[in-house]
Design a protein around this motif. Structure first.
Motif, PDB file in Angstrom:
ATOM      1  N   UNK A 248       0.826  -1.206   0.000  1.00 25.33           N
ATOM      2  CA  UNK A 248       0.000   0.000   0.000  1.00 25.33           C
ATOM      3  C   UNK A 248       0.858   1.254   0.000  1.00 25.33           C
ATOM      4  N   UNK A 249       1.878   1.282   0.848  1.00 23.16           N
ATOM      5  CA  UNK A 249       2.727   2.470   0.950  1.00 23.16           C
ATOM      6  C   UNK A 249       3.416   2.781  -0.374  1.00 23.16           C
ATOM      7  N   UNK A 250       3.781   1.764  -1.120  1.00 26.99           N
ATOM      8  CA  UNK A 250       4.484   1.959  -2.392  1.00 26.99           C
ATOM      9  C   UNK A 250       3.548   1.899  -3.598  1.00 26.99           C
ATOM     10  N   UNK A 251       2.237   2.015  -3.348  1.00 28.85           N
ATOM     11  CA  UNK A 251       1.288   1.784  -4.431  1.00 28.85           C
ATOM     12  C   UNK A 251       0.662   3.017  -5.033  1.00 28.85           C
ATOM     13  N   UNK A 252       1.295   4.173  -4.916  1.00 25.39           N
ATOM     14  CA  UNK A 252       0.696   5.401  -5.451  1.00 25.39           C
ATOM     15  C   UNK A 252       0.400   5.280  -6.942  1.00 25.39           C
ATOM     16  N   UNK A 253       1.369   4.837  -7.722  1.00 28.85           N
ATOM     17  CA  UNK A 253       1.172   4.715  -9.171  1.00 28.85           C
ATOM     18  C   UNK A 253       0.115   3.667  -9.493  1.00 28.85           C
ATOM     19  N   UNK A 254       0.089   2.585  -8.729  1.00 28.03           N
ATOM     20  CA  UNK A 254      -0.897   1.530  -8.979  1.00 28.03           C
ATOM     21  C   UNK A 254      -2.310   2.051  -8.770  1.00 28.03           C
ATOM     22  N   UNK A 255      -2.553   2.743  -7.658  1.00 25.43           N
ATOM     23  CA  UNK A 255      -3.887   3.255  -7.380  1.00 25.43           C
ATOM     24  C   UNK A 255      -4.317   4.273  -8.424  1.00 25.43           C
ATOM     25  N   UNK A 256      -3.370   5.107  -8.891  1.00 24.90           N
ATOM     26  CA  UNK A 256      -3.703   6.069  -9.934  1.00 24.90           C
ATOM     27  C   UNK A 256      -4.035   5.349 -11.242  1.00 24.90           C
ATOM     28  N   UNK A 257      -3.322   4.280 -11.535  1.00 22.12           N
ATOM     29  CA  UNK A 257      -3.539   3.558 -12.804  1.00 22.12           C
ATOM     30  C   UNK A 257      -4.894   2.866 -12.829  1.00 22.12           C
ATOM     31  N   UNK A 258      -5.305   2.283 -11.703  1.00 23.97           N
ATOM     32  CA  UNK A 258      -6.584   1.567 -11.687  1.00 23.97           C
ATOM     33  C   UNK A 258      -7.758   2.488 -11.362  1.00 23.97           C
ATOM     34  N   UNK A 259      -7.480   3.766 -11.055  1.00 25.57           N
ATOM     35  CA  UNK A 259      -8.553   4.719 -10.818  1.00 25.57           C
ATOM     36  C   UNK A 259      -9.206   4.610  -9.456  1.00 25.57           C
ATOM     37  N   UNK A 260      -8.421   4.306  -8.418  1.00 25.78           N
ATOM     38  CA  UNK A 260      -8.944   4.210  -7.061  1.00 25.78           C
ATOM     39  C   UNK A 260      -8.279   5.243  -6.161  1.00 25.78           C
ATOM     40  N   UNK A 261      -9.041   5.715  -5.176  1.00 24.84           N
ATOM     41  CA  UNK A 261      -8.444   6.603  -4.174  1.00 24.84           C
ATOM     42  C   UNK A 261      -7.362   5.830  -3.419  1.00 24.84           C
ATOM     43  N   UNK A 262      -6.273   6.556  -3.095  1.00 25.48           N
ATOM     44  CA  UNK A 262      -5.132   5.914  -2.438  1.00 25.48           C
ATOM     45  C   UNK A 262      -5.436   5.745  -0.954  1.00 25.48           C
ATOM     46  N   UNK A 263      -6.242   4.753  -0.644  1.00 21.60           N
ATOM     47  CA  UNK A 263      -6.611   4.438   0.735  1.00 21.60           C
ATOM     48  C   UNK A 263      -6.897   2.942   0.817  1.00 21.60           C
ATOM     49  N   UNK A 264      -6.886   2.421   2.025  1.00 21.43           N
ATOM     50  CA  UNK A 264      -7.149   0.991   2.215  1.00 21.43           C
ATOM     51  C   UNK A 264      -7.806   0.790   3.566  1.00 21.43           C
ATOM     52  N   UNK A 265      -8.786  -0.110   3.608  1.00 26.36           N
ATOM     53  CA  UNK A 265      -9.513  -0.374   4.842  1.00 26.36           C
ATOM     54  C   UNK A 265      -9.110  -1.699   5.461  1.00 26.36           C
ATOM     55  N   UNK A 266      -8.949  -1.699   6.785  1.00 24.48           N
ATOM     56  CA  UNK A 266      -8.607  -2.908   7.540  1.00 24.48           C
ATOM     57  C   UNK A 266      -9.649  -3.112   8.630  1.00 24.48           C
ATOM     58  N   UNK A 267     -10.188  -4.309   8.702  1.00 24.33           N
ATOM     59  CA  UNK A 267     -11.100  -4.678   9.776  1.00 24.33           C
ATOM     60  C   UNK A 267     -10.385  -5.639  10.711  1.00 24.33           C
ATOM     61  N   UNK A 268     -10.204  -5.241  11.950  1.00 21.46           N
ATOM     62  CA  UNK A 268      -9.590  -6.080  12.975  1.00 21.46           C
ATOM     63  C   UNK A 268     -10.686  -6.569  13.911  1.00 21.46           C
ATOM     64  N   UNK A 269     -10.874  -7.871  13.978  1.00 21.75           N
ATOM     65  CA  UNK A 269     -11.952  -8.399  14.798  1.00 21.75           C
ATOM     66  C   UNK A 269     -11.446  -9.586  15.612  1.00 21.75           C
ATOM     67  N   UNK A 270     -12.078  -9.775  16.761  1.00 18.28           N
ATOM     68  CA  UNK A 270     -11.704 -10.870  17.640  1.00 18.28           C
ATOM     69  C   UNK A 270     -12.081 -10.547  19.077  1.00 18.28           C
ATOM     70  N   UNK A 271     -11.930 -11.498  19.993  1.00 19.42           N
ATOM     71  CA  UNK A 271     -12.299 -11.279  21.398  1.00 19.42           C
ATOM     72  C   UNK A 271     -11.452 -10.173  22.031  1.00 19.42           C
ATOM     73  N   UNK A 272     -11.928  -9.609  23.131  1.00 24.54           N
ATOM     74  CA  UNK A 272     -11.127  -8.601  23.842  1.00 24.54           C
ATOM     75  C   UNK A 272      -9.791  -9.175  24.297  1.00 24.54           C
ATOM     76  N   UNK A 273      -8.742  -8.361  24.221  1.00 25.38           N
ATOM     77  CA  UNK A 273      -7.425  -8.782  24.677  1.00 25.38           C
ATOM     78  C   UNK A 273      -6.588  -9.501  23.649  1.00 25.38           C
ATOM     79  N   UNK A 274      -7.072  -9.545  22.398  1.00 24.62           N
ATOM     80  CA  UNK A 274      -6.320 -10.277  21.371  1.00 24.62           C
ATOM     81  C   UNK A 274      -5.354  -9.382  20.593  1.00 24.62           C
ATOM     82  N   UNK A 275      -5.268  -8.097  20.953  1.00 20.03           N
ATOM     83  CA  UNK A 275      -4.229  -7.252  20.375  1.00 20.03           C
ATOM     84  C   UNK A 275      -4.662  -6.371  19.227  1.00 20.03           C
ATOM     85  N   UNK A 276      -5.930  -5.991  19.175  1.00 22.89           N
ATOM     86  CA  UNK A 276      -6.398  -5.153  18.064  1.00 22.89           C
ATOM     87  C   UNK A 276      -5.816  -3.748  18.153  1.00 22.89           C
ATOM     88  N   UNK A 277      -5.849  -3.147  19.331  1.00 27.55           N
ATOM     89  CA  UNK A 277      -5.307  -1.788  19.482  1.00 27.55           C
ATOM     90  C   UNK A 277      -3.794  -1.768  19.296  1.00 27.55           C
TER      91      UNK A 277
END
Length: 513
Positions: A248-277
């Motif tokens: 993602x960090x090195x993907x500026x040209x890739x995102x511009x080429x495919x026509x997407x905003x240079x952003x990415x979403x991550x969903x972290x899920x699991x029980x409390x205490x599993x290290x999401x924060x």
């Protein structure tokens, strides 16, 4: 003779009348041609030429906020500010009033970063030309227009930098010097950059001093020590996440080429205490990004949420933790409110006092909707800026609306599960400095049978006194794993019995029918 005189007077009168008519027609036509503006432009042009003789200086003003909406702080203003804080101008140039700040990075803990105060002027030289910078501020305009937040109060002053230079240096200043200032300013900002942890201000727009703040964020220095090297996680999954972040960090040209905003979403899920924060902290340290932690319950409207996003910078991680608890984003809010209101009406009649209290509660409550959050993630406004990561964390992924976490919004789903043996080995090495021990075999056998989070494992491996060592800490962990295993087996047995009881009750009902 008298006749001749009378005729001459008549002729003069006719001529004057004709002249008056012609003049009226000409004047009306000249008015149609905007004579006043025509004459005014010429007078202004000559006035400017005269002013240039008296005052040969030209000016360029750099405002703190771009445009009239004051939605985003100007990059040019920040670059000029950094340039003037640098060694080129900084504390020199005869400045009498200075502002002192703690530098972002300095080996000397007693050092201060000095900059020019309001209404101070400093000189700078560039290729033989001398220019002058003036810092000043102005009180906000007094108007009746509502602010972006829908509130009015004592607003902060508008700040500016104004550049003065001789007209003969016009091409040099406009063509080269201003670009030089921006380049050098960015270099100073990069050199002094200190990563920050931001949190959103409450919706009333007032800062801690009671002043109206144009910014919707406040921040502290981000100093979390967690890295992927010390993150307790399956090594294969950890490497997968790190590779994804690097792409993602090195993907500026890739995102511009495919026509997407240079952003990415991550969903972290699991029980409390599993290290999401701590995963978020490791991501920020790995990428060297700032962190924006959004508290959704203090965001009043969808428009306020949009403004929060606009004022984030590139190279940042935008986090909404425990999103399932922040707001009702399941798409069933109206039904739940209606049901709750019906139940309340059944219990007691409405009174004027209770209605007034309800109105106050509704006025202060967040009106952010699922649609607003979806637009925040991947709507048109999400393309403002670039190189941003959006992270949602949740303990109950099944409670979230599928539209919120589909691919394209939350591109990568990462399950933060209970501690595995490989994660335990890393924790033992970090906390106790051991990479092998006779009790490792017992831990390896017990971990799959006992649901214990990395946080609980780490707590058991932490020495509590000077007499604690690897043997005592590992023995304590094995004991706690046995207890966790027994508790899990008991819970499974109870669930099985409860399920069997429900089946028998259902069977009895069928028999009765």
């Amino acid at each position: 003779m008298e006749a001749f005189g009378w005729g001459s007077s008549l002729s003069s009168g006719i001529v004057l009348s004709l002249v008056a008519v012609v003049w009226t027609v000409i004047w009306n036509n000249l008015q149609g041609l905007q004579l006043q503006q025509f004459i005014g432009r010429h007078l202004s042009r000559h006035a400017r030429r005269l002013a240039a003789i008296v005052d040969p200086y030209l000016t360029v003003t750099v405002a703190e906020y771009d445009g009239g909406g004051r939605m985003r702080r100007s990059d040019a203003y920040k670059e000029v500010q950094a340039y003037l804080q640098g060694a080129t101008c900084g504390a020199g140039g005869g400045v009498r009033h200075l502002k002192a700040e703690t530098p972002a990075k300095d080996d000397n803990p007693d050092a201060l970063l000095l900059s020019m105060g309001d209404n101070e002027e400093v000189a700078d030289e560039f290729r033989g030309a001398t220019v002058w910078w003036l810092a000043y501020s102005m009180p906000p305009r007094e108007d009746n227009a509502p602010s972006y937040w829908g509130s009015r109060g004592q607003r902060a002053d508008r700040r500016f930098y104004r550049l003065f230079f001789l007209e003969r240096h016009r091409d040099l200043v406009l063509g080269e010097y201003l670009a030089h200032v921006r380049r050098e300013g960015r270099a100073v900002m990069l050199k002094n950059r200190q990563r920050k942890l931001f949190t959103n201000l409450s919706g009333d727009g007032f800062n801690a001093d009671g002043m109206w703040s144009e910014s919707v964020w406040s921040h502290v220095v981000f100093e979390h020590p967690k890295t992927f090297a010390t993150l307790a996680m399956d090594p294969g999954k950890k490497k997968e996440v790190m590779d994804d972040l690097d792409a993602f960090r090195n993907g500026k040209d890739y995102y511009a080429r495919v026509g997407k905003a240079w952003k990415r979403g991550y969903l972290l899920y699991g029980p409390p205490g599993t290290g999401k924060s701590t995963m978020v902290a490791a991501m920020a340290n790995h990428l060297d990004y700032d962190v924006y932690d959004i508290e959704l319950t203090s965001v009043r409207t969808n428009s306020d949420l949009r403004k929060l996003f606009i004022e984030t910078t590139s190279k940042s991680i935008i986090v909404i933790e425990d999103i399932d608890c922040s707001l009702d984003l399941t798409g069933k809010r109206k039904k739940k409110k209606k049901k709750a209101a019906t139940e309340k009406d059944d219990k007691k009649e409405s009174t004027p006092d209770s209605d007034e209290e309800k109105d106050k509660e509704d006025a202060g409550a967040s009106k952010v909707t699922l649609s607003g959050v979806l637009n925040f993630i991947d709507g048109l406004w999400s393309a403002c800026g670039g190189e941003r990561i959006i992270v949602f964390t949740t303990n109950h992924v099944e409670k979230l609306d599928p539209a919120l976490i589909r691919r394209g919004r939350m591109d990568k789903h990462i399950e933060m599960s209970y501690c595995c043996f490989q994660a335990f080995k890393l924790l033992a090495d970090v906390y106790l400095g051991v990479d092998d021990h006779p009790l490792f075999r017992a831990v390896e056998e017990l971990l799959p049978e006992a649901d214990m989070t990395p946080a609980d494992v780490a707590e058991n491996l932490t020495p509590k006194s000077a007499s604690d060592d690897a043997d005592s800490c590992l023995a304590e962990l094995v004991e706690e794993l046995h207890k966790a295993k027994e508790a899990k087996e008991k819970a499974l047995l109870q669930a099985k019995v409860a399920g069997k009881g429900e089946e028998e009750a259902a069977a009895d009902e069928d028999d009765d029918e």
